[in-house]
Motif scaffolding. Structure first.
Motif: not given
Length: 120
Positions: A6-24
């Motif tokens: 779900y998320l990669v910060f500056d090339g670092t793959a983050l662990p699986l989040p407990d919750s993930y919400e995208v707003e536009m």
């Protein structure tokens, strides 16, 4: 079974989040609003600015990594776009960072971390 990244910060793959919400959201100019005739007028400056709310349960190692990203002015983020169902790259900043101890363990605890990412 493979999980979605779900998320990669500056090339670092983050662990699986407990919750993930995208707003536009659309960014509107101050000149918009209601006209004298009573109709709504929107002066959209930018369409679809992304903000992401995420919560994680992490080890002390990941707590330190995420806190390090909080200190940065901007982060190169790859995120799972819920509109296209693909990864998308952008620059974001982190706000509303919270870290709390869930359970004390012999390995310095289990931590709950939450934050909001906002697109520049």
């Amino acid at each position: 079974m493979a999980f979605i990244q779900y998320l990669v910060f500056d090339g670092t793959a983050l662990p699986l989040p407990d919750s993930y919400e995208v707003e536009m959201k659309d960014v509107e100019a101050d000149s918009g609003g209601e006209t004298e005739a009573g109709t709504a007028q929107r002066d959209v400056v930018r369409l679809g600015v992304v903000s992401i709310q995420a919560d994680f349960s992490v080890s002390p190692k990941w707590l330190k990594v995420l806190t390090g990203f909080k200190q940065k002015e901007k982060i190169g983020v790859e995120y799972f776009d819920t509109e296209s169902l693909e990864m998308r790259k952008t620059e974001m900043y982190m706000e509303g960072y919270k870290a709390g101890l869930v359970k004390d363990t012999s390995f310095k605890g289990l931590w709950k971390v939450s934050f909001t990412l906002r697109e520049f």
